[in-house]
Design an enzyme around this catalytic site. Structure first.
Site, PDB file in Angstrom:
ATOM      1  N   GLU A 168      -7.822  31.935  33.911  1.00  0.00           N
ATOM      2  CA  GLU A 168      -8.281  33.274  33.535  1.00  0.00           C
ATOM      3  C   GLU A 168      -7.962  33.659  32.091  1.00  0.00           C
ATOM      4  O   GLU A 168      -7.247  34.642  31.831  1.00  0.00           O
ATOM      5  CB  GLU A 168      -7.680  34.326  34.483  1.00  0.00           C
ATOM      6  CG  GLU A 168      -8.076  34.135  35.924  1.00  0.00           C
ATOM      7  CD  GLU A 168      -7.609  35.241  36.864  1.00  0.00           C
ATOM      8  OE1 GLU A 168      -8.128  35.297  37.985  1.00  0.00           O
ATOM      9  OE2 GLU A 168      -6.732  36.050  36.461  1.00  0.00           O
ATOM     10  N   GLU A 369      -9.772  30.695  43.295  1.00  0.00           N
ATOM     11  CA  GLU A 369      -8.991  31.797  43.883  1.00  0.00           C
ATOM     12  C   GLU A 369      -9.932  32.765  44.562  1.00  0.00           C
ATOM     13  O   GLU A 369     -11.009  33.056  44.054  1.00  0.00           O
ATOM     14  CB  GLU A 369      -8.197  32.600  42.827  1.00  0.00           C
ATOM     15  CG  GLU A 369      -6.996  31.901  42.253  1.00  0.00           C
ATOM     16  CD  GLU A 369      -6.276  32.757  41.204  1.00  0.00           C
ATOM     17  OE1 GLU A 369      -6.303  34.013  41.318  1.00  0.00           O
ATOM     18  OE2 GLU A 369      -5.707  32.178  40.274  1.00  0.00           O
TER      19      GLU A 369
END
Length: 465
Positions: A168, A369
């Site tokens: 991220e 995720e």
């Protein structure tokens, strides 16, 4: 029981976590930005709980990995901490205790028939590199990161075949430089844009180093994990569509385009140049980005974004912000996870998959995720001590149905990783919301399987549900 949703052969059923969120600071010689933030401002963290112990993985990795295997997980993504492995950041001299620890962890995964997926950066920049150079603002720090990565490939690449450059990276930009939820909590749009560019360059430089490694020559592969939040316009009005398109450009395509296509989105570059905040780059750097795209992609998906046209005129005296071009839109009657304040919208899983199929070369990718954080899960513990997290099972099944449909429609998805295997420490939120298939008691560090843990065991065994 008949299996309605059967997934492709060798599908990854696993979970994701990270070193700084699980290991604790035991025997760690350096502080990362979150360690430092906790040391100077404990009350910024929920209930004053910091990263010092986390879920004690440093001391209990054997038992923890055995529990992961017991619930059927065949792959786990975690990370190697720069601040643990490296003794001297300038020379990349290693800490021998840390090398031994990571070797033992990797061997333990393999012994339990779990594929280790190793990430190199999960928001845990060494604080001394921030203090000395400005962290990701500095291109020298990028080169030090490459030295760290090369050391990881040399030490562990004989057994780790799946590597991740960053988790991220957009969150680093947002948290540190735009919206004040990661140390150093500054608001500086120009710096944010430069860091966005630098992180893309850092990732490409690590990919280039990987290509020269023995691991790559032996069939290893390297990817990146991006949090993709599809942007939906409030309406089909032109201004709303333009607002959502900018959100897509800035928050999704700014990493997705360079890592997969090797180029930045022209419309984003045009806007940033017009506003006088475009990053500094060289032709040589852009060639590195162009020639070092990833082998595979990890996608973290939790919630959608919804955008509408700007309601008020942007205050030009403020620092440049992406918010200049949009306002967030709250869909009426949206479904919510009240604990996290996030919209629940499983359909976006399908939209992400089809976007990758149609616009990103149908690259090999996986859900890296997806999860549901819930506060106060103890109230769902039954008389036998089992946390009955049926809401989490429902959440996963709903998302997986859309993923299954996308795979049926040609999406090149090879796995599903939940966040997370064992309840872990979550930055300034600490243990406010729990996400794991396995619960952890913070006082005793006793770990117990939740109902969702037994659910995933069956899903993995049947390769579907």
């Amino acid at each position: 029981m008949s299996i309605k949703y059967k997934f492709p052969k060798n599908f990854w059923w696993g979970a994701a976590t990270s070193g700084p969120q699980t290991e604790g600071r035991f025997n760690k010689k350096h502080a990362n930005v979150f360690d430092h933030w906790f040391d100077i401002e404990k009350n910024a963290f929920f209930n004053g709980v910091g990263p010092n112990v986390a879920s004690n993985f440093y001391n209990s990795y054997k038992e923890d990995i055995k529990m992961m295997a017991d619930i059927g997980l065949n792959s786990i993504r975690t990370s190697i901490q720069w601040t643990r492995l490296i003794k001297d950041f300038e020379t990349a001299e290693v800490d021998t205790e840390a090398v031994a620890f990571y070797n033992q962890v990797i061997d333990e995964f393999l012994k339990n028939k779990i594929i280790p997926v190793m990430n190199l950066q999960h928001f845990d920049l060494p604080v001394e590199l921030y203090d000395k150079y400005g962290g990701w603002e500095s291109k020298h720090v990028l080169d030090l990161f490459v030295l760290f990565a090369e050391k990881c490939f040399a030490l562990f690449g004989d057994r780790v075949k799946h590597w991740i450059t960053f988790n991220e990276p957009m969150v680093i930009v947002e948290g540190q430089y735009l919206y004040k939820f990661h140390y150093p909590n500054i608001v500086d749009g120009k710096k944010a844009v430069q860091v966005l560019y630098n992180l893309n360059l850092a990732s490409a430089k690590v990919v280039a180093a990987f290509k020269q490694s023995k691991c790559a020559k032996q069939g290893g592969e390297i990817g990146v994990v991006l949090n993709l939040t599809p942007s939906y316009p409030r309406s089909q009005a032109e201004d709303d569509i333009k607002a959502a398109a900018f959100v897509e450009d800035f928050f999704n395509k700014s990493f997705l385009d360079p890592v997969v296509k090797g180029e930045f989105t022209p419309s984003l570059v045009q806007t940033l140049r017009k506003d006088g905040v475009l990053w500094e780059s060289t032709a040589e750097e852009l060639a590195i980005i162009k020639n070092n795209t990833v082998d595979f992609l990890g996608v973290n998906y939790y919630q959608p974004r919804r955008a509408k046209s700007k309601g008020a005129v942007w205050d030009k005296t403020k620092s440049w912000m992406p918010d200049k071009y949009f306002d967030d839109y709250e869909l009426p009657n949206r479904r919510m996870n009240p604990y996290r304040g996030w919209e629940i919208y499983p359909q976006a899983m399908y939209d992400i998959a089809i976007n990758i199929r149609d616009n990103y070369n149908n690259i090999h990718w996986y859900i890296s995720e997806n999860g549901m954080g819930v506060e106060g899960e103890e109230k769902y513990r039954n008389a036998d001590g089992l946390i009955e997290d049926v809401y989490r099972i429902d959440f996963y099944e709903e998302h997986l149905r859309y993923l299954y449909k996308a795979i049926q429609d040609g999406a090149n998805c090879f796995g599903f990783h939940a966040w997370t295997a064992i309840d872990c420490w979550s930055w300034s939120n600490a243990y406010k919301n729990r996400y794991g298939y396995i619960a952890v008691d913070l006082i005793t560090q006793i770990k117990t399987i939740k109902k969702s843990g037994y659910w995933i065991k069956n899903v993995a065994k049947e390769n579907g549900f």
